[in-house]
Design a protein around this motif. Structure first.
Motif, PDB file in Angstrom:
ATOM      1  N   LYS A 189      88.722   8.644   6.676  1.00 21.60           N
ATOM      2  CA  LYS A 189      87.766   7.547   6.823  1.00 21.60           C
ATOM      3  C   LYS A 189      87.322   6.986   5.475  1.00 21.60           C
ATOM      4  CE  LYS A 189      85.851   9.233  11.199  1.00 21.60           C
ATOM      5  NZ  LYS A 189      84.616   9.703  11.888  1.00 21.60           N
ATOM      6  N   LYS A 190      87.650   7.735   4.401  1.00 23.87           N
ATOM      7  CA  LYS A 190      87.258   7.348   3.042  1.00 23.87           C
ATOM      8  C   LYS A 190      85.748   7.106   2.950  1.00 23.87           C
ATOM      9  CE  LYS A 190      91.750   5.417   1.797  1.00 23.87           C
ATOM     10  NZ  LYS A 190      92.116   6.650   1.048  1.00 23.87           N
ATOM     11  N   ALA A 191      85.017   8.080   3.459  1.00 21.81           N
ATOM     12  CA  ALA A 191      83.557   7.970   3.472  1.00 21.81           C
ATOM     13  C   ALA A 191      82.931   9.357   3.592  1.00 21.81           C
ATOM     14  CB  ALA A 191      83.097   7.101   4.632  1.00 21.81           C
ATOM     15  N   ILE A 192      81.672   9.456   3.168  1.00 23.16           N
ATOM     16  CA  ILE A 192      80.918  10.696   3.343  1.00 23.16           C
ATOM     17  C   ILE A 192      80.511  10.796   4.810  1.00 23.16           C
ATOM     18  CG2 ILE A 192      78.752  11.871   2.794  1.00 23.16           C
ATOM     19  CD1 ILE A 192      78.939  10.624  -0.004  1.00 23.16           C
ATOM     20  N   SER A 193      80.863  11.900   5.440  1.00 22.07           N
ATOM     21  CA  SER A 193      80.542  12.073   6.855  1.00 22.07           C
ATOM     22  C   SER A 193      79.228  12.816   7.061  1.00 22.07           C
ATOM     23  CB  SER A 193      81.664  12.824   7.572  1.00 22.07           C
ATOM     24  OG  SER A 193      81.892  14.085   6.973  1.00 22.07           O
ATOM     25  N   LYS A 194      78.852  13.686   6.105  1.00 22.74           N
ATOM     26  CA  LYS A 194      77.611  14.453   6.214  1.00 22.74           C
ATOM     27  C   LYS A 194      77.072  14.745   4.814  1.00 22.74           C
ATOM     28  CE  LYS A 194      76.586  15.515  10.561  1.00 22.74           C
ATOM     29  NZ  LYS A 194      75.223  15.387  11.152  1.00 22.74           N
ATOM     30  N   SER A 195      75.774  14.901   4.721  1.00 23.96           N
ATOM     31  CA  SER A 195      75.157  15.315   3.467  1.00 23.96           C
ATOM     32  C   SER A 195      74.046  16.320   3.776  1.00 23.96           C
ATOM     33  CB  SER A 195      74.604  14.116   2.700  1.00 23.96           C
ATOM     34  OG  SER A 195      73.648  13.413   3.466  1.00 23.96           O
ATOM     35  N   TYR A 196      73.880  17.290   2.879  1.00 26.15           N
ATOM     36  CA  TYR A 196      72.931  18.374   3.106  1.00 26.15           C
ATOM     37  C   TYR A 196      72.180  18.726   1.824  1.00 26.15           C
ATOM     38  CZ  TYR A 196      76.044  19.175   7.139  1.00 26.15           C
ATOM     39  OH  TYR A 196      76.796  19.025   8.275  1.00 26.15           O
ATOM     40  N   MET A 197      71.075  19.448   2.003  1.00 27.28           N
ATOM     41  CA  MET A 197      70.357  20.037   0.888  1.00 27.28           C
ATOM     42  C   MET A 197      71.132  21.273   0.437  1.00 27.28           C
ATOM     43  SD  MET A 197      67.661  18.114   0.543  1.00 27.28           S
ATOM     44  CE  MET A 197      66.457  19.067  -0.382  1.00 27.28           C
ATOM     45  N   VAL A 198      71.076  21.582  -0.862  1.00 29.64           N
ATOM     46  CA  VAL A 198      71.757  22.781  -1.359  1.00 29.64           C
ATOM     47  C   VAL A 198      71.035  23.291  -2.609  1.00 29.64           C
ATOM     48  CG1 VAL A 198      73.403  21.495  -2.801  1.00 29.64           C
ATOM     49  CG2 VAL A 198      74.011  23.776  -1.955  1.00 29.64           C
ATOM     50  N   SER A 199      71.004  24.601  -2.746  1.00 31.95           N
ATOM     51  CA  SER A 199      70.338  25.207  -3.903  1.00 31.95           C
ATOM     52  C   SER A 199      71.312  25.408  -5.044  1.00 31.95           C
ATOM     53  CB  SER A 199      69.745  26.564  -3.506  1.00 31.95           C
ATOM     54  OG  SER A 199      70.792  27.496  -3.255  1.00 31.95           O
ATOM     55  N   HIS A 200      70.768  25.711  -6.224  1.00 33.64           N
ATOM     56  CA  HIS A 200      71.579  26.134  -7.369  1.00 33.64           C
ATOM     57  C   HIS A 200      70.955  27.393  -7.959  1.00 33.64           C
ATOM     58  CE1 HIS A 200      68.689  23.215  -9.345  1.00 33.64           C
ATOM     59  NE2 HIS A 200      68.471  24.316 -10.063  1.00 33.64           N
ATOM     60  N   GLY A 201      71.633  27.985  -8.954  1.00 32.95           N
ATOM     61  CA  GLY A 201      71.158  29.221  -9.543  1.00 32.95           C
ATOM     62  C   GLY A 201      69.926  29.039 -10.416  1.00 32.95           C
ATOM     63  N   CYS A 202      69.078  30.073 -10.437  1.00 34.75           N
ATOM     64  CA  CYS A 202      67.818  29.994 -11.189  1.00 34.75           C
ATOM     65  C   CYS A 202      68.010  30.215 -12.684  1.00 34.75           C
ATOM     66  CB  CYS A 202      66.809  31.002 -10.652  1.00 34.75           C
ATOM     67  SG  CYS A 202      67.318  32.738 -10.810  1.00 34.75           S
ATOM     68  N   ASP A 233      75.863  38.094 -14.370  1.00 33.64           N
ATOM     69  CA  ASP A 233      74.417  38.293 -14.468  1.00 33.64           C
ATOM     70  C   ASP A 233      73.676  37.108 -15.094  1.00 33.64           C
ATOM     71  OD1 ASP A 233      74.622  40.908 -13.397  1.00 33.64           O
ATOM     72  OD2 ASP A 233      75.107  41.717 -15.376  1.00 33.64           O
ATOM     73  N   SER A 234      74.325  35.937 -15.131  1.00 31.04           N
ATOM     74  CA  SER A 234      73.641  34.749 -15.660  1.00 31.04           C
ATOM     75  C   SER A 234      72.707  34.139 -14.626  1.00 31.04           C
ATOM     76  CB  SER A 234      74.668  33.701 -16.095  1.00 31.04           C
ATOM     77  OG  SER A 234      75.381  33.195 -14.969  1.00 31.04           O
ATOM     78  N   HIS A 235      72.977  34.439 -13.348  1.00 28.68           N
ATOM     79  CA  HIS A 235      72.206  33.877 -12.232  1.00 28.68           C
ATOM     80  C   HIS A 235      72.285  32.348 -12.210  1.00 28.68           C
ATOM     81  CE1 HIS A 235      69.550  37.763 -12.322  1.00 28.68           C
ATOM     82  NE2 HIS A 235      70.764  37.976 -11.846  1.00 28.68           N
ATOM     83  N   GLY A 270      72.951  31.756  -7.983  1.00 31.48           N
ATOM     84  CA  GLY A 270      74.177  31.028  -8.296  1.00 31.48           C
ATOM     85  C   GLY A 270      74.982  30.561  -7.103  1.00 31.48           C
ATOM     86  N   CYS A 271      74.687  31.095  -5.925  1.00 35.44           N
ATOM     87  CA  CYS A 271      75.420  30.671  -4.723  1.00 35.44           C
ATOM     88  C   CYS A 271      74.938  29.305  -4.253  1.00 35.44           C
ATOM     89  CB  CYS A 271      75.214  31.668  -3.582  1.00 35.44           C
ATOM     90  SG  CYS A 271      75.914  33.294  -3.870  1.00 35.44           S
ATOM     91  N   PRO A 272      75.845  28.462  -3.763  1.00 37.12           N
ATOM     92  CA  PRO A 272      75.398  27.228  -3.106  1.00 37.12           C
ATOM     93  C   PRO A 272      74.877  27.595  -1.714  1.00 37.12           C
ATOM     94  CG  PRO A 272      77.796  27.392  -3.047  1.00 37.12           C
ATOM     95  CD  PRO A 272      77.315  28.560  -3.839  1.00 37.12           C
ATOM     96  N   ALA A 273      73.570  27.566  -1.542  1.00 38.56           N
ATOM     97  CA  ALA A 273      72.943  27.937  -0.272  1.00 38.56           C
ATOM     98  C   ALA A 273      72.383  26.702   0.415  1.00 38.56           C
ATOM     99  CB  ALA A 273      71.837  28.963  -0.502  1.00 38.56           C
TER     100      ALA A 273
END
Length: 217
Positions: free
Chosen positions: A89-102, A123-125, A188-191
């Motif tokens: 479709k050449k388009a974004i179908s969904k978008s969500y919130m996501v965390s990053h590492g502290c 251990d960089s977190h 560091g995980c995409p949550a």
């Protein structure tokens, strides 16, 4: 004469209070305007070059050519910045919130909501940028108890599996945008949120070898 003096005093006091209230209102409005001006508004970003490169990468490496995931950590964490792009479709179908590492900050806070630290070190977190292949579905201790192993394909994220960087959900993540507040930061995980993960899980169960590309422009 006494009545006139009382009336005059009442008028002066009333005028003074009214003037003071107006001055306070002006001061409050000025303060609000200053706060608003300090907030960084959403900036629309053109990802077309990333879409083209992702499509070529998926074809060259025999990855899923239906959809891929783009996460832009240069976007404030109070905004949705986890995008599922549909190649057909050449388009974004969904978008969500996501965390990053502290990173060096305290876990669970939002200290780096506008400027996340990036690292591939143990251990960089921190979150790591680069291309990943979404691999095996597993069991998580977080959220809806589902996670997906991420295989880092670049020098910038080569330690992903060793660092146990996976895609999972987290109760602390909101379904909706929270700007100017930020999203709680992990190690560091995409949550994503629990409801988001339910949708993403259904997608990934039927679409194998999906490319996830984490960027920070």
């Amino acid at each position: 004469m006494i009545i006139k003096n009382y009336l005059l005093l009442f008028f002066v006091l009333g005028f003074s209070c009214n003037k003071e209230n107006k001055a306070t209102a002006v001061s409050e409005n000025k303060h609000k305007n200053e706060i608003v001006s300090e907030e960084k508004p959403r900036v629309e970003i053109n990802y077309s070059d990333y879409y083209k490169e992702a499509e070529q990468y998926c074809k060259k490496n025999n990855l899923n050519q239906s959809k891929f995931i783009l996460i832009d950590l240069s976007v404030h964490s109070g905004y949705k910045r986890f995008f599922i792009y549909d190649f057909k479709k050449k388009a974004i179908s969904k978008s969500y919130m996501v965390s990053h590492g502290c990173g060096d900050n305290q876990w669970g806070r939002t200290s780096s909501k506008a400027k996340p630290q990036i690292s591939n070190e143990f251990d960089s977190h921190c979150s790591s940028v680069g291309k990943y292949v979404v691999s095996n579905r597993g069991v998580s201790q977080w959220g809806i108890k589902v996670n997906y192993v991420l295989q880092g394909k670049d020098k910038t994220n080569s330690n992903a599996r060793s660092r146990a960087i996976v895609l999972h959900s987290w109760d602390a993540i909101s379904d909706n945008e929270v700007y100017p507040e930020g999203t709680p930061e992990g190690w560091g995980c995409p949550a994503v949120s629990n409801e988001s993960m339910k949708e993403i899980d259904e997608l990934l169960k039927t679409n194998k070898k999906v490319l996830m590309w984490i960027i920070k422009s």
